[in-house]
Scaffold this motif. Structure first.
Motif, PDB file in Angstrom:
ATOM      1  N   HIS A 107       0.781  -1.236   0.000  1.00 57.41           N
ATOM      2  CA  HIS A 107       0.000   0.000   0.000  1.00 57.41           C
ATOM      3  C   HIS A 107       0.814   1.289   0.000  1.00 57.41           C
ATOM      4  O   HIS A 107       0.235   2.373  -0.007  1.00 57.41           O
ATOM      5  CB  HIS A 107      -0.943   0.005   1.215  1.00 57.41           C
ATOM      6  N   ARG A 137       1.446   7.041  -1.281  1.00 57.82           N
ATOM      7  CA  ARG A 137       1.066   7.564   0.045  1.00 57.82           C
ATOM      8  C   ARG A 137       1.857   8.810   0.408  1.00 57.82           C
ATOM      9  O   ARG A 137       3.013   8.964   0.032  1.00 57.82           O
ATOM     10  CB  ARG A 137       1.279   6.519   1.138  1.00 57.82           C
ATOM     11  N   PRO A 171      -5.723   2.646   3.657  1.00 57.71           N
ATOM     12  CA  PRO A 171      -5.658   1.314   3.054  1.00 57.71           C
ATOM     13  C   PRO A 171      -4.898   0.292   3.911  1.00 57.71           C
ATOM     14  O   PRO A 171      -4.545  -0.778   3.425  1.00 57.71           O
ATOM     15  CB  PRO A 171      -4.904   1.565   1.755  1.00 57.71           C
ATOM     16  N   PHE A 172      -4.667   0.597   5.164  1.00 57.01           N
ATOM     17  CA  PHE A 172      -3.861  -0.273   6.025  1.00 57.01           C
ATOM     18  C   PHE A 172      -4.703  -1.162   6.945  1.00 57.01           C
ATOM     19  O   PHE A 172      -4.211  -1.672   7.948  1.00 57.01           O
ATOM     20  CB  PHE A 172      -2.869   0.574   6.827  1.00 57.01           C
ATOM     21  N   ASP A 199      -5.536  -4.072   6.580  1.00 52.53           N
ATOM     22  CA  ASP A 199      -5.048  -5.461   6.633  1.00 52.53           C
ATOM     23  C   ASP A 199      -4.308  -5.756   7.931  1.00 52.53           C
ATOM     24  O   ASP A 199      -4.113  -6.926   8.276  1.00 52.53           O
ATOM     25  CB  ASP A 199      -4.125  -5.760   5.452  1.00 52.53           C
TER      26      ASP A 199
END
Length: 146
Positions: free
Chosen positions: A80, A84, A110-111, A113
């Protein structure tokens, strides 16, 4: 449930899958900055090469020598990081630290996960390794900005 069973549960298939497929592991030939972070407790290291363009990560490479949890974290970062900003990386780092140490929520997109590492909250000796990839990336971005 005993500590050994908890540890086995921690190393889930999803964590091992992330650890086995870390993106962006080729070092950059001409990085703007290189930062190496090491966990003194376990000896895990993450080295990050970075090129920024217009305030965003344009190129990224990492060398990861860490346990499966540190590798999984580096895998999430690698998936990701391109595009950024420093603010996004700093926010993800701070959210991950809060998730691990203060029962904070999973880091925002988007982190998100990092949800896979929620069971690591109970293993403080693993926190430093999990934090390495985001800490090295945030420090590299700070150096570029300076």
């Amino acid at each position: 449930m005993n500590a050994e069973n908890d540890l086995i549960k921690l190393y889930s298939g999803r964590i091992l899958s992330l650890a086995g497929d870390i993106p962006l592991t080729d070092r950059l030939e001409s990085p703007q900055v290189t930062v190496k972070k090491r966990s003194p407790l376990c000896g895990s290291t993450v080295t990050v090469d970075l090129v920024m363009e217009e305030g965003r990560v344009a190129q990224f490479g990492q060398d990861v020598k860490a346990c499966a949890l540190g590798q999984a974290s580096a895998s999430i970062v690698g998936a990701h990081v391109i595009g950024r900003t420093a603010d996004e990386i700093t926010k993800a780092r701070d959210e991950l630290k809060a998730m691990l140490t203060a029962d904070g929520p999973v880091p925002s997109a988007p982190f998100e996960d990092y949800e896979v590492l929620l069971p690591a909250r109970d293993f403080r000796n693993r926190h430093a390794s999990i934090m390495l990839a985001l800490e090295a990336t945030a420090e590299a971005m700070e150096q570029v900005a300076a």
